[in-house]
Design a protein around this motif. Structure first.
Motif, PDB file in Angstrom:
ATOM      1  N   GLY A  84       0.812  -1.213   0.000  1.00  0.00           N
ATOM      2  CA  GLY A  84       0.000   0.000   0.000  1.00  0.00           C
ATOM      3  C   GLY A  84       0.847   1.265   0.000  1.00  0.00           C
ATOM      4  O   GLY A  84       0.345   2.347  -0.314  1.00  0.00           O
ATOM      5  N   TYR A  85       2.132   1.110   0.355  1.00  0.00           N
ATOM      6  CA  TYR A  85       2.983   2.294   0.548  1.00  0.00           C
ATOM      7  C   TYR A  85       4.220   2.334  -0.343  1.00  0.00           C
ATOM      8  O   TYR A  85       4.748   3.421  -0.602  1.00  0.00           O
ATOM      9  CB  TYR A  85       3.432   2.355   2.016  1.00  0.00           C
ATOM     10  N   LEU A  86       4.701   1.170  -0.754  1.00  0.00           N
ATOM     11  CA  LEU A  86       5.916   1.081  -1.578  1.00  0.00           C
ATOM     12  C   LEU A  86       5.659   0.073  -2.698  1.00  0.00           C
ATOM     13  O   LEU A  86       4.823  -0.824  -2.543  1.00  0.00           O
ATOM     14  CB  LEU A  86       7.101   0.587  -0.733  1.00  0.00           C
TER      15      LEU A  86
ATOM     16  N   LEU B  63      12.525  -5.111  -1.951  1.00  0.00           N
ATOM     17  CA  LEU B  63      13.076  -5.330  -0.607  1.00  0.00           C
ATOM     18  C   LEU B  63      12.697  -4.208   0.361  1.00  0.00           C
ATOM     19  O   LEU B  63      12.397  -4.492   1.529  1.00  0.00           O
ATOM     20  CB  LEU B  63      14.593  -5.542  -0.666  1.00  0.00           C
ATOM     21  N   PRO B  64      12.686  -2.924  -0.072  1.00  0.00           N
ATOM     22  CA  PRO B  64      12.203  -1.905   0.871  1.00  0.00           C
ATOM     23  C   PRO B  64      10.759  -2.169   1.321  1.00  0.00           C
ATOM     24  O   PRO B  64      10.429  -1.953   2.494  1.00  0.00           O
ATOM     25  CB  PRO B  64      12.322  -0.606   0.066  1.00  0.00           C
TER      26      PRO B  64
ATOM     27  N   ALA C 249      10.979  -4.900   3.940  1.00  0.00           N
ATOM     28  CA  ALA C 249      11.514  -4.403   5.215  1.00  0.00           C
ATOM     29  C   ALA C 249      10.466  -3.570   5.938  1.00  0.00           C
ATOM     30  O   ALA C 249      10.330  -3.629   7.169  1.00  0.00           O
ATOM     31  CB  ALA C 249      12.775  -3.578   4.957  1.00  0.00           C
ATOM     32  N   MET C 250       9.710  -2.788   5.175  1.00  0.00           N
ATOM     33  CA  MET C 250       8.670  -1.950   5.783  1.00  0.00           C
ATOM     34  C   MET C 250       7.578  -2.824   6.402  1.00  0.00           C
ATOM     35  O   MET C 250       7.125  -2.566   7.528  1.00  0.00           O
ATOM     36  CB  MET C 250       8.081  -1.020   4.726  1.00  0.00           C
TER      37      MET C 250
ATOM     38  N   TYR D  25       7.875  -5.840   7.427  1.00  0.00           N
ATOM     39  CA  TYR D  25       8.463  -6.490   8.602  1.00  0.00           C
ATOM     40  C   TYR D  25       8.396  -5.544   9.798  1.00  0.00           C
ATOM     41  O   TYR D  25       7.964  -5.926  10.891  1.00  0.00           O
ATOM     42  CB  TYR D  25       9.904  -6.891   8.304  1.00  0.00           C
ATOM     43  N   ALA D  26       8.797  -4.289   9.568  1.00  0.00           N
ATOM     44  CA  ALA D  26       8.791  -3.305  10.660  1.00  0.00           C
ATOM     45  C   ALA D  26       7.380  -3.045  11.167  1.00  0.00           C
ATOM     46  O   ALA D  26       7.187  -2.698  12.336  1.00  0.00           O
ATOM     47  CB  ALA D  26       9.420  -1.996  10.182  1.00  0.00           C
ATOM     48  N   MET D  27       6.394  -3.180  10.299  1.00  0.00           N
ATOM     49  CA  MET D  27       5.014  -2.908  10.693  1.00  0.00           C
ATOM     50  C   MET D  27       4.411  -4.027  11.535  1.00  0.00           C
ATOM     51  O   MET D  27       3.310  -3.871  12.059  1.00  0.00           O
ATOM     52  CB  MET D  27       4.157  -2.706   9.438  1.00  0.00           C
TER      53      MET D  27
ATOM     54  N   PHE E 224       2.570   4.919  -4.029  1.00  0.00           N
ATOM     55  CA  PHE E 224       3.906   5.453  -4.294  1.00  0.00           C
ATOM     56  C   PHE E 224       3.995   5.951  -5.737  1.00  0.00           C
ATOM     57  O   PHE E 224       3.596   5.252  -6.665  1.00  0.00           O
ATOM     58  CB  PHE E 224       4.953   4.370  -4.032  1.00  0.00           C
TER      59      PHE E 224
ATOM     60  N   SER F  81      12.634   7.199  -7.060  1.00  0.00           N
ATOM     61  CA  SER F  81      13.623   6.405  -6.331  1.00  0.00           C
ATOM     62  C   SER F  81      14.139   5.265  -7.211  1.00  0.00           C
ATOM     63  O   SER F  81      14.109   5.381  -8.446  1.00  0.00           O
ATOM     64  CB  SER F  81      13.074   5.905  -4.989  1.00  0.00           C
ATOM     65  N   ILE F  82      14.599   4.193  -6.605  1.00  0.00           N
ATOM     66  CA  ILE F  82      15.166   3.082  -7.384  1.00  0.00           C
ATOM     67  C   ILE F  82      14.799   1.769  -6.709  1.00  0.00           C
ATOM     68  O   ILE F  82      15.029   1.587  -5.515  1.00  0.00           O
ATOM     69  CB  ILE F  82      16.703   3.230  -7.520  1.00  0.00           C
TER      70      ILE F  82
ATOM     71  N   GLU G 136      15.294 -12.722  -0.745  1.00  0.00           N
ATOM     72  CA  GLU G 136      14.218 -12.292   0.151  1.00  0.00           C
ATOM     73  C   GLU G 136      14.193 -13.122   1.426  1.00  0.00           C
ATOM     74  O   GLU G 136      14.004 -12.587   2.528  1.00  0.00           O
ATOM     75  CB  GLU G 136      12.856 -12.353  -0.544  1.00  0.00           C
TER      76      GLU G 136
ATOM     77  N   LEU H 256      16.738 -11.825   3.636  1.00  0.00           N
ATOM     78  CA  LEU H 256      16.315 -10.583   4.298  1.00  0.00           C
ATOM     79  C   LEU H 256      15.476 -10.899   5.531  1.00  0.00           C
ATOM     80  O   LEU H 256      15.723 -10.374   6.627  1.00  0.00           O
ATOM     81  CB  LEU H 256      15.499  -9.707   3.328  1.00  0.00           C
TER      82      LEU H 256
ATOM     83  N   GLN I 188      17.748   9.645  -4.958  1.00  0.00           N
ATOM     84  CA  GLN I 188      16.906   8.442  -4.831  1.00  0.00           C
ATOM     85  C   GLN I 188      16.379   8.293  -3.410  1.00  0.00           C
ATOM     86  O   GLN I 188      15.241   7.860  -3.206  1.00  0.00           O
ATOM     87  CB  GLN I 188      17.710   7.205  -5.255  1.00  0.00           C
TER      88      GLN I 188
ATOM     89  N   GLU J 257      13.623  10.827  -2.896  1.00  0.00           N
ATOM     90  CA  GLU J 257      12.410  10.371  -3.586  1.00  0.00           C
ATOM     91  C   GLU J 257      11.725   9.244  -2.818  1.00  0.00           C
ATOM     92  O   GLU J 257      10.496   9.122  -2.853  1.00  0.00           O
ATOM     93  CB  GLU J 257      12.752   9.937  -5.012  1.00  0.00           C
TER      94      GLU J 257
ATOM     95  N   SER K  97       2.421   8.414  -0.015  1.00  0.00           N
ATOM     96  CA  SER K  97       1.570   7.223   0.122  1.00  0.00           C
ATOM     97  C   SER K  97       1.049   7.031   1.539  1.00  0.00           C
ATOM     98  O   SER K  97       0.012   6.386   1.732  1.00  0.00           O
ATOM     99  CB  SER K  97       2.314   5.966  -0.351  1.00  0.00           C
TER     100      SER K  97
END
Lengths: 367, 367
Positions: free
Chosen positions: A64-66, A71-72, A75-76, A78-80, A159, A164-165, A174, A177, B173, B176, B184
């Protein structure tokens, strides 16, 4: 109180019917349409129900956000506080396992610009036609559609496109990670890989299911107590994983049968169908309208018997996909959180696949 | 109560002294050693102090859990509720701005294996000697040291060496990523770039400070109300940013003077030094032992006057670095959270740089 008493009696009746039904011999030709009973009146919310043990599956990460399956985004999620992080797995031309939802690269990458002339007749670029090295040159973005030559986000408020990249990564990367985060945080968060389009992969000469399970075994996921679910939409693949692939590898993982709305799969929603699936699987992953009818209204919540059938057969139920975007909450719910309540509390699902892990985790924490 | 009364009188006295001190003419040759007054007795915790407005700066991202300055570490810190996400910025051979802590690539990448023969005389590989394209071929890892030819993690319990896949990215990056997440999620999380070793960069013919501020301007960070702090350890650079670079660009950003323990910078911890810094800066970023002496004990907490000097001169104070690793909590604190309490409540800092954003955010939420 009388209403609750009647509901309890009804509930016990369903359980009894399910138990009786368990003794009925399997039918190899399942009925063509679901026979799910639906309640005519909406039960009141039952906040006293314990939600201990209910789980949140991060659908493609914090998508919903990225951008999904980056991988970001993982990670997000996971943090949530996700309990499980989902991986959709597809195979490349050179037999590498990558984490991406579609068998094609078009919706979430710039493959059309980077590799002109490499599409199939349908205009799509298939991951199986590209090497991993080629795929790693692509930039991953939020999912988009092309209309009149313009790229438009499929979910308008997510997003932004092209910022970004982000890159494609492999299933092994994964898992490393998630396991690395389990090490650094002290948590034990699980994985939830899906064998994407196994028949298509087999037609391309690639045994995706066996390759995914081999990687899982390599990373220590071998038994039903390990924090992994393996999911697929194709019942033939589910059976093959259970009867052939897992025994050959010496593993015995939890399997989840996904349910789509295809006519040929309506049998999966029947009592007999669920019992048949339970011979091979540990869980069901239905589209959420199979549990609460999309035509439900606030005054008439139509809950199917699917969860009851599943629980009576020892199956967990993890419906998909719970989205908080402005047009993604059904009319029968007043909010995303209300929708979660109707599923976790009223319909008694064991978990949800959601693009908004933070809000589902917060819902469970506060109930 | 008497103790509190005495403490209040003392506090008012310090404020009064500070206000008087403000009228003293600046000295251009600061004293050689800090004159910070230290309290002999440890004040009791003051949980009634409001912590509203205090901030958490994610030091290099969620670097307690994922390799520092990677996009997954930034996304994780964002999800954990950081108010600001930090970027250390270094310039490449081809004048690209990359987010990395050291001016060398050795501690956090596999540059030694990938580019043999490219080290300087000191055995280190400098980012400024490599193009961005070359640097993007490197794999980023958790920080390590090489002992007897073996790589060893600098923080033993953090993300394991060599697992998953992480890459260097550019400042643009990363901005961004943060701005995309602000879109988001609907939040407004800030950035906190550091001009790394500006004199070194100038000696290499590169104006890092001007380049960083130009990128910030391009992304809409132009004034003191924008959610950005620009930090540097070098006072000459701070002055140059304030007097030359920002006016030339037509921007007026919040600047933070970082304080290290070097003898030549001890003047920065003095009352006169702080007043001098305040002519150019909006905040101080001291090493945390400059606020609570490392030799403090539970019975004798030695808090310096640095925060009082700063607040009296309108400067915010954001000390570094708060780490929860087993050997990183000073002996005067019973836990990481107790250390946070001593700094936020007793020492009245405005924010902290921490590798463990989740725990600092949770501390502020629960106080």
């Amino acid at each position: 109180m009388q209403t609750r008493f009647v509901r309890t009696l009804t509930f016990l009746g369903v359980i009894a019917m399910s138990l009786v039904a368990c003794d009925t011999p399997d039918t190899s030709s399942p009925p063509a349409a679901p026979a799910a009973v639906q309640s005519a009146a909406q039960p009141a919310p039952q906040p006293s129900v314990s939600l201990a043990g209910r789980v949140v599956v991060a659908h493609r990460g914090a998508s919903g956000y990225l951008p999904e399956h980056t991988l970001p985004a993982k990670a997000m999620a996971y943090a949530m506080g996700a309990d499980y992080v989902e991986q959709d797995v597809v195979m490349t031309k050179d037999d590498q396992l990558i984490v991406i939802h579609d068998t094609t690269l078009d919706r979430t990458t710039d493959v059309a610009e980077k590799f002109p002339g490499r599409a199939r007749a349908d205009g799509q670029h298939y991951a199986v036609d590209f090497t991993l090295e080629e795929i790693l040159t692509l930039n991953v973005t939020e999912g988009f559609s092309v209309e009149n030559g313009q790229k438009t986000l499929n979910y308008a408020d997510r997003f932004p496109l092209g910022k970004s990249i982000f890159k494609v990564h492999t299933l092994a990367q994964e898992i490393e990670l998630i396991q690395g985060l389990n090490h650094s945080t002290g948590k034990d968060i699980g994985i939830y890989p899906e064998i994407k389009s196994p028949a298509f992969h087999l037609s391309e000469g690639k045994d995706l299911g066996a390759a995914v399970l081999a990687v899982l075994k390599q990373y220590g996921y071998t038994g039903k107590t390990d924090k992994a679910f393996v999911q697929t939409f194709e019942f033939d693949e589910l059976k093959r994983l259970h009867d052939e692939v897992m025994p050959a590898l010496g593993v015995d993982l939890k399997l989840v049968q996904l349910l789509d709305g295809g006519d040929e799969n309506l049998w999966m929603q029947t009592e007999d169908g669920v019992r048949q699936i339970a011979q091979y699987a540990d869980g069901l992953g239905p589209e959420k309208s199979m549990i609460i009818d999309s035509e439900s209204t606030p005054d008439n919540l139509r809950i199917s018997q699917l969860v009851n059938y599943a629980h009576a057969n020892g199956l967990q139920v993890h419906p998909y996909t719970f989205r908080a975007d402005s047009d993604q909450v059904p009319a029968y719910a007043t909010s995303f959180e209300h929708m979660l309540e109707l599923f976790y509390v009223n319909a008694q699902v064991d978990g949800v696949f959601t693009d908004f892990t933070d809000r589902a985790v917060e819902f469970l924490r506060s109930h």
